[in-house]
Design a protein around this motif. Structure first.
Motif, mmCIF file in Angstrom:
data_model
loop_
_atom_site.group_PDB
_atom_site.id
_atom_site.type_symbol
_atom_site.label_atom_id
_atom_site.label_comp_id
_atom_site.label_asym_id
_atom_site.label_seq_id
_atom_site.Cartn_x
_atom_site.Cartn_y
_atom_site.Cartn_z
ATOM 1 N N PHE A 148 8.981 11.645 -12.685
ATOM 2 C CA PHE A 148 9.756 11.041 -13.766
ATOM 3 C C PHE A 148 9.212 11.470 -15.134
ATOM 4 O O PHE A 148 9.977 11.864 -16.023
ATOM 5 C CB PHE A 148 9.712 9.525 -13.624
ATOM 6 N N PHE A 149 7.909 11.412 -15.298
ATOM 7 C CA PHE A 149 7.309 11.776 -16.582
ATOM 8 C C PHE A 149 7.496 13.264 -16.881
ATOM 9 O O PHE A 149 7.806 13.645 -18.022
ATOM 10 C CB PHE A 149 5.817 11.424 -16.590
ATOM 11 N N SER A 186 0.825 -1.212 0.000
ATOM 12 C CA SER A 186 0.000 0.000 0.000
ATOM 13 C C SER A 186 0.855 1.256 0.000
ATOM 14 O O SER A 186 0.582 2.216 -0.728
ATOM 15 C CB SER A 186 -0.929 -0.018 1.216
ATOM 16 N N ARG A 187 1.916 1.244 0.808
ATOM 17 C CA ARG A 187 2.819 2.398 0.836
ATOM 18 C C ARG A 187 3.527 2.569 -0.502
ATOM 19 O O ARG A 187 3.690 3.687 -0.995
ATOM 20 C CB ARG A 187 3.852 2.219 1.942
ATOM 21 N N GLU A 188 3.953 1.458 -1.101
ATOM 22 C CA GLU A 188 4.656 1.516 -2.384
ATOM 23 C C GLU A 188 3.778 2.159 -3.456
ATOM 24 O O GLU A 188 4.227 3.016 -4.226
ATOM 25 C CB GLU A 188 5.061 0.102 -2.811
ATOM 26 N N VAL A 189 2.525 1.759 -3.511
ATOM 27 C CA VAL A 189 1.612 2.318 -4.514
ATOM 28 C C VAL A 189 1.319 3.786 -4.229
ATOM 29 O O VAL A 189 1.241 4.610 -5.154
ATOM 30 C CB VAL A 189 0.311 1.487 -4.548
ATOM 31 N N GLN A 190 1.151 4.128 -2.963
ATOM 32 C CA GLN A 190 0.879 5.521 -2.608
ATOM 33 C C GLN A 190 2.021 6.432 -3.032
ATOM 34 O O GLN A 190 1.807 7.484 -3.652
ATOM 35 C CB GLN A 190 0.661 5.633 -1.098
ATOM 36 N N PHE A 191 3.239 6.032 -2.731
ATOM 37 C CA PHE A 191 4.383 6.874 -3.071
ATOM 38 C C PHE A 191 4.672 6.843 -4.574
ATOM 39 O O PHE A 191 5.178 7.818 -5.134
ATOM 40 C CB PHE A 191 5.610 6.433 -2.282
ATOM 41 N N ALA A 192 4.343 5.729 -5.236
ATOM 42 C CA ALA A 192 4.527 5.653 -6.689
ATOM 43 C C ALA A 192 3.625 6.643 -7.401
ATOM 44 O O ALA A 192 3.998 7.196 -8.449
ATOM 45 C CB ALA A 192 4.254 4.235 -7.179
ATOM 46 N N ALA A 193 2.432 6.871 -6.860
ATOM 47 C CA ALA A 193 1.512 7.827 -7.479
ATOM 48 C C ALA A 193 2.073 9.243 -7.446
ATOM 49 O O ALA A 193 1.664 10.094 -8.246
ATOM 50 C CB ALA A 193 0.169 7.788 -6.745
#
Length: 304
Positions: free
Chosen positions: A140-141, A127-134
């Motif tokens: 990056f983009f 959950s943390r990984e997805v939150q910070f990835a958002a």
């Protein structure tokens, strides 16, 4: 030049674990310790490859797919990464989009494997990984979009070849802002301090490490190798951005970018030595700040 281009990922694959060893030695030097040998990550990988695999009965086929899919995605992504003025083996217009999506595939596979275990701790890390990835993926983009606008080119190899001394003379503030933002992105994407601590084993505070608690033996070795490849990829991109020299000789260019890559890794070790890990609630603020830096640089470029 084709032979030189195909040698770039081979060098990256072989030296990726060495970056981890360099970071550990820098951190040990700041702590007044001797530290582990530079080649210790290679020994750790070899040890993991010789061990057996313990798989929980609660896991399914998704968990078994991740150790193969994650390194495969990152190995393919490394074929798209240029070394300064040297083109990548798989260079084409719009390859930067494929690069971003390959990194996303590796993250998605890791998250699904963590969820497949049924562990509440690993689900919390996912959950943390997805939150910070958002928050990190837009950085990056936007950075790639900024380079496209600044150089007027669409392929990643052409873009990085265009980030030369002339561009640094004409737009130093823009490139400096991007370099700072991508440094934050490197720390976040590779689970380094101040975002995450790869050396901790406290489930309540981990992000990446908690997602791979059920991995063991060769599976854990492949995931560890994939993490090293990801660190190598980001260090190479950042080195190509901040080192504006583009020698005509391919070997000189390779040596320059490789040295810059190790210099970036050394900076990571210094950052981890002089800063503390942030509270999880403050990590989004750091990523939003990195996004604001890139957005400001993009506005400056469009207004010029």
């Amino acid at each position: 030049m084709t032979a030189v281009s195909w040698s770039l990922p081979l060098i990256a694959w072989s030296t990726a674990p060495l970056l981890l060893g360099l970071i550990n030695r820098v951190k040990a030097a700041f702590a007044g310790r001797r530290g582990p040998p530079l080649l210790q990550p290679y020994r750790d990988l070899a040890k993991l490859m010789r061990k057996g695999v313990v798989i929980s009965r609660s896991t399914g086929w998704v968990f078994g797919l991740a150790p193969a899919l994650v390194p495969a995605a990152l190995l393919t992504a490394s074929l798209l990464v240029p070394w300064g003025g040297l083109a990548a083996p798989l260079a084409f217009g719009g390859d930067l989009i494929l690069l971003a999506y390959l990194l996303g595939v590796a993250r998605f596979a890791t998250v699904l494997a963590a969820l497949d275990t049924g562990s509440s701790f690993e689900g919390m890390g996912a959950s943390r990984e997805v939150q910070f990835a958002a928050l990190s993926e837009p950085v990056f983009f936007l950075g790639l979009l900024l380079l496209v606008v600044a150089t007027g080119r669409a392929g990643l190899s052409e873009i990085m070849a265009g980030v030369d001394a002339r561009l640094w003379r004409t737009a130093p503030a823009v490139l400096l802002l991007l370099a700072c933002a991508w440094m934050v992105l490197l720390l976040a994407e590779n689970a380094r301090i101040p975002v995450d601590d790869p050396g901790t084993h406290l489930e309540l505070t981990m992000i990446h490490e908690v997602m791979i608690l059920d991995a063991s033996g060769p599976d854990l070795g492949l995931i560890t190798l994939a993490a090293a490849l990801k660190l190598q990829l980001y260090c190479t991109l950042l080195a190509g951005l901040v080192v504006p020299l583009r020698p005509a000789a391919p070997l000189a260019q390779m040596a320059l970018v490789l040295g810059g890559t190790f210099a970036v890794a050394a900076v990571v070790g210094i950052v981890e030595s002089v800063t503390a890990r942030l509270r999880l609630a403050h990590v989004p603020k750091l990523l939003v700040g990195a996004g604001a830096l890139v957005a400001t640089a993009l506005i400056l470029t469009l207004a010029a």
